[in-house]
Design an enzyme around this catalytic site. Structure first.
Site, short mmCIF file in Angstrom:
data_model
loop_
_atom_site.label_atom_id
_atom_site.label_comp_id
_atom_site.label_asym_id
_atom_site.label_seq_id
_atom_site.Cartn_x
_atom_site.Cartn_y
_atom_site.Cartn_z
N LYS A 1 3.89 5.59 -6.24
CA LYS A 1 3.28 4.85 -5.14
C LYS A 1 3.06 3.29 -5.78
O LYS A 1 2.53 3.23 -6.75
CB LYS A 1 2.08 5.40 -4.70
N GLU B 1 -8.30 18.41 9.34
CA GLU B 1 -9.47 18.25 9.92
C GLU B 1 -9.97 19.71 10.55
O GLU B 1 -11.12 19.82 10.78
CB GLU B 1 -9.13 17.29 11.08
N ARG C 1 -7.91 16.27 16.17
CA ARG C 1 -7.30 17.47 15.48
C ARG C 1 -8.27 18.58 15.60
O ARG C 1 -7.79 19.78 15.38
CB ARG C 1 -6.84 17.30 14.01
C1 LIG Z 1 -4.28 13.87 10.76
C2 LIG Z 1 -4.50 12.59 9.89
N1 LIG Z 1 -5.52 12.72 9.08
C3 LIG Z 1 -5.71 11.47 8.26
C4 LIG Z 1 -4.70 10.47 8.16
C5 LIG Z 1 -5.06 9.55 7.32
N2 LIG Z 1 -3.96 9.20 6.36
C6 LIG Z 1 -3.24 8.32 6.39
S1 LIG Z 1 -2.13 8.39 5.41
C7 LIG Z 1 -2.71 9.58 4.36
C8 LIG Z 1 -2.28 10.03 3.19
C9 LIG Z 1 -1.03 10.50 3.10
O1 LIG Z 1 -0.45 10.78 1.99
P1 LIG Z 1 1.15 11.26 1.92
O2 LIG Z 1 1.66 12.10 3.03
O3 LIG Z 1 1.29 11.94 0.39
O4 LIG Z 1 1.72 9.79 1.94
P2 LIG Z 1 1.83 8.42 0.65
O5 LIG Z 1 1.21 7.69 1.41
O6 LIG Z 1 1.32 9.11 -0.41
O7 LIG Z 1 3.29 8.20 0.49
C10 LIG Z 1 -3.94 9.89 5.35
C11 LIG Z 1 -4.88 10.90 4.56
C12 LIG Z 1 -3.65 10.54 9.13
N3 LIG Z 1 -2.75 9.54 9.18
N4 LIG Z 1 -3.64 11.63 9.84
#
Ligand SMILES: Cc1ncc(C[n+]2csc(CCOP(=O)(O)OP(=O)(O)O)c2C)c(N)n1
Length: 612
Positions: free
Chosen positions: A265, A353, A381
């Site tokens: 990242k 959630e 959710r």
């Molecule tokens: C249902 C939901 N909960 C929380 C979020 C907030 N959120 C956005 S990106 C993320 C982390 C995603 O991690 P990953 O899938 O590993 O992607 P990366 O950014 O590491 O590439 C979170 C918790 C969201 N978008 N949707």
């Protein structure tokens, strides 16, 4: 300044097919430089996007996205895809009103085939599209990129189960960067092993990653293979050649496949690469030479989330029963200090959630004082869990609902404007929203101690910043009571939270026209303060209600219901967000668009004012 004309001139991705591997690498560097340069002035999802540049190039190189379908989970990592599909020139407008969206949008490009913003939906989408393709005997490839964070979401795991059963041809790219927003909480990565997803269950080793210090993996049948999904990997997600070779291979497989790629990242921006707290996940403008963020908040301002988390932290020092729960939003909900101070009393449950809500309910039943921190938009959710597990059993707990109101740059997937309407009909739930940081601290204290037998307290607060002065002694606020902010004799405004500022603005403007406005802080959205409300209606004055929240089923609706029930005939005008989805943009423009700014409200109430 570097010339990015090459990127601006891209129309669609087929040009990639004529490039050599070296060309693809220099393209990836060009895109990296462009993104760092461009995001430094607009802000955006910096680290997720820097991590998938090579991967996105390889996908567009191997597949033909004029026929094949590429789905992004969450969608916050689609910037390289936007560049390769002809949108580099719009990046200066990224996340701005009427500008380029930070997420895939079907109305922006035919290459954005699935809209996202919330996590863990991509696998279900992928399977749905695969079934439709098979019904018509189509042969396009259907692909998705899902992160290791998004894979912790219940929906993703439910879809994996279904995908393994259905056995449709589809390709899942598991982008494993070991991070959600902060460190990913995932049982597939054991607590003492901070490296990659440990998905194997017996011996054998692979060492095919040159640049990455890969743990020795044991290969026979792994987590995915046990679900009947073909597994390949892990491979280096920054090695374009390896990516292309592997993608070409799995393209031939006629059943569901997972390609597990390891990425970094923030790749290419040292400060973002080294960030393991999540500060560089989604950020505002920053300085490209120092890498430091350019802050535009005032010195003594704090995020609204800090007002809430610091108050909880203060109360938790004296009350060991207080525990905090977060669905992968430790950073966003400003819980890092709480985590450092009380590491055993905070539970990051992953992007889960639904589980987080029910888990909190059980903690409350067991006599702890859980505070479930959740953004308004993600609370959607957990609706059934709120009704079925928490409210129905009349469990006492606090829901700390952050980012209520328009979500600015994130847009319609993230606006926090539905929670009032969907929580209001449920018994055993009260909804409160403080007008300022002092009232917030007092209401929070009361929610935990004086209203602790009132079931679920949905405690709303907005995004943005405010001052923070810790109150010396918490004050009691009687449950269900409103306060009169300002007396007036011609018109009454009922509102709450940040919209009180707008009410004061309206009052001031109308005072120049000799119209005197009474303003009431309706800090309890439910239950209504019926005593004050009867006085309001008995005045026979016209009433307006204002909320930065969806109009249908909202606060204003509840005032109309009250009027009907008690046969009051006063003129009432309800201001709220109409029955439509609003894109991204700054709060001022979004409020204007939905007639929630001072001017629009005054214009719309001309007939009421002329009665005065
Ligand atoms: C249902 C939901 N909960 C929380 C979020 C907030 N959120 C956005 S990106 C993320 C982390 C995603 O991690 P990953 O899938 O590993 O992607 P990366 O950014 O590491 O590439 C979170 C918790 C969201 N978008 N949707």
């Amino acid at each position: 300044m570097k010339n990015f004309d090459y990127l601006y001139n891209i129309v669609e991705p087929s040009f990639l097919k004529n490039l050599s591997i070296e060309d693809l690498y220099s393209l990836s560097e060009n895109i990296r430089e462009f993104l760092i340069h461009s995001l430094s002035s607009t802000g955006g999802h910096v680290s997720s996007n820097l991590g998938v540049i090579e991967l996105t190039i390889a996908l567009h190189y191997v597949f033909n996205m004029n026929e094949d379908k590429l789905i992004f989970d969450v969608g916050h990592q689609c910037y390289t895809h936007k560049i390769l599909t002809g949108r580099a020139k719009f990046f200066k407008t990224l996340r701005k009103f009427n500008g380029l969206s930070g997420f895939p949008r079907k109305d922006e490009s035919k290459y954005d085939i699935w809209e996202t913003g919330h996590s863990s939906t991509s696998l279900s989408a992928c399977l749905g599209m695969a079934v439709e393709r098979d019904f018509r005997n189509g042969n396009e490839n259907i692909l998705t990129i899902i992160g290791d964070g998004a894979l912790t979401g219940g929906m993703a795991l439910e879809a994996l189960n279904n995908i393994g059963y259905e056995q449709r041809k589809l390709i899942i790219i598991l982008n494993d960067n070991q991070m959600s927003i902060s460190k990913n909480i995932c049982a597939l990565r054991p607590k003492n092993d901070e490296k990659f997803l440990n998905i194997y269950d017996s011996s054998n080793q692979i060492t095919n990653l040159k640049n990455i210090n890969l743990y020795h993996y044991k290969i026979t049948k792994n987590f995915f293979e046990n679900l009947n999904i073909h597994y390949t990997g892990p491979i280096d997600g920054h090695n374009i050649k390896d990516l292309i070779n592997n993608l070409n291979e799995i393209k031939q497989i006629n059943r569901p496949c997972i390609l597990h790629v390891i990425t970094k990242k923030g790749k290419g921006l040292k400060i973002a690469e080294n960030d393991n707290t999540g500060s560089w996940h989604g950020i505002g403008p920053f300085n490209t030479s120092t890498g430091l963020k350019i802050k535009n908040k005032k010195v003594n301002e704090r995020a609204w989330g800090s007002v809430i988390s610091e108050t909880i932290e203060r109360l938790a020092e004296k009350d060991k029963k207080i525990v905090c729960i977060t669905p992968a939003m430790t950073k966003g909900s400003k819980l890092e200090f709480f985590k450092n101070k009380f590491p055993d009393r905070i539970f990051d449950v992953g992007i889960a959630e639904q589980h987080g809500a029910t888990f909190s309910g059980a903690l409350s039943l067991s006599n702890l004082k859980p505070i479930f921190f959740i953004y308004s938009t993600f609370l959607q959710r957990a609706y059934d869990q709120i009704i079925h597990d928490i409210a129905r059993q009349n469990l006492n707990m606090v829901l700390a609902i952050d980012k209520c109101g328009f979500a600015t740059g994130d847009g319609d997937t993230h606006h926090g404007i539905y929670d009032i309407s969907f929580l209001r009909p449920i018994p055993n739930i009260s909804i409160v929203m403080p007008k300022d940081q002092i009232e917030a601290q007092n209401l929070l204290y009361n929610s935990l101690y004086n209203y602790s037998d009132k079931g679920l307290i949905a405690f709303r607060y907005p995004r943005g910043y405010t001052e923070l002065t810790h109150v010396k002694n918490f004050e009691n606020i009687e449950f269900g009571t409103w306060s009169v902010e300002k007396e007036g004799t011609d018109l009454i405004i009922l509102t709450f939270g940040t919209m009180l500022e707008t009410a004061h603005e309206i009052s001031e403007k109308l005072s120049y026209r000799n119209i005197s406005v009474k303003i009431i802080n309706a800090r309890f959205i439910k239950p209504l303060d019926e005593k004050i409300l009867h006085e309001v209606f008995k005045s026979n004055l016209p009433i307006i209600t204002i909320e930065e929240s969806c109009k249908i089923g909202g606060f204003g609706t509840s005032i109309c219901e009250f009027a009907i029930k008690h046969k009051y005939k006063n003129d009432i005008e309800v201001f709220g967000i109409e029955d439509s989805f609003f894109h991204h943009g700054d709060t001022a423009n979004l409020r204007k668009l939905s007639n929630l700014d001072c001017e629009s409200i005054i214009n719309k109430i001309q007939s009421l004012i002329s009665i005065c």
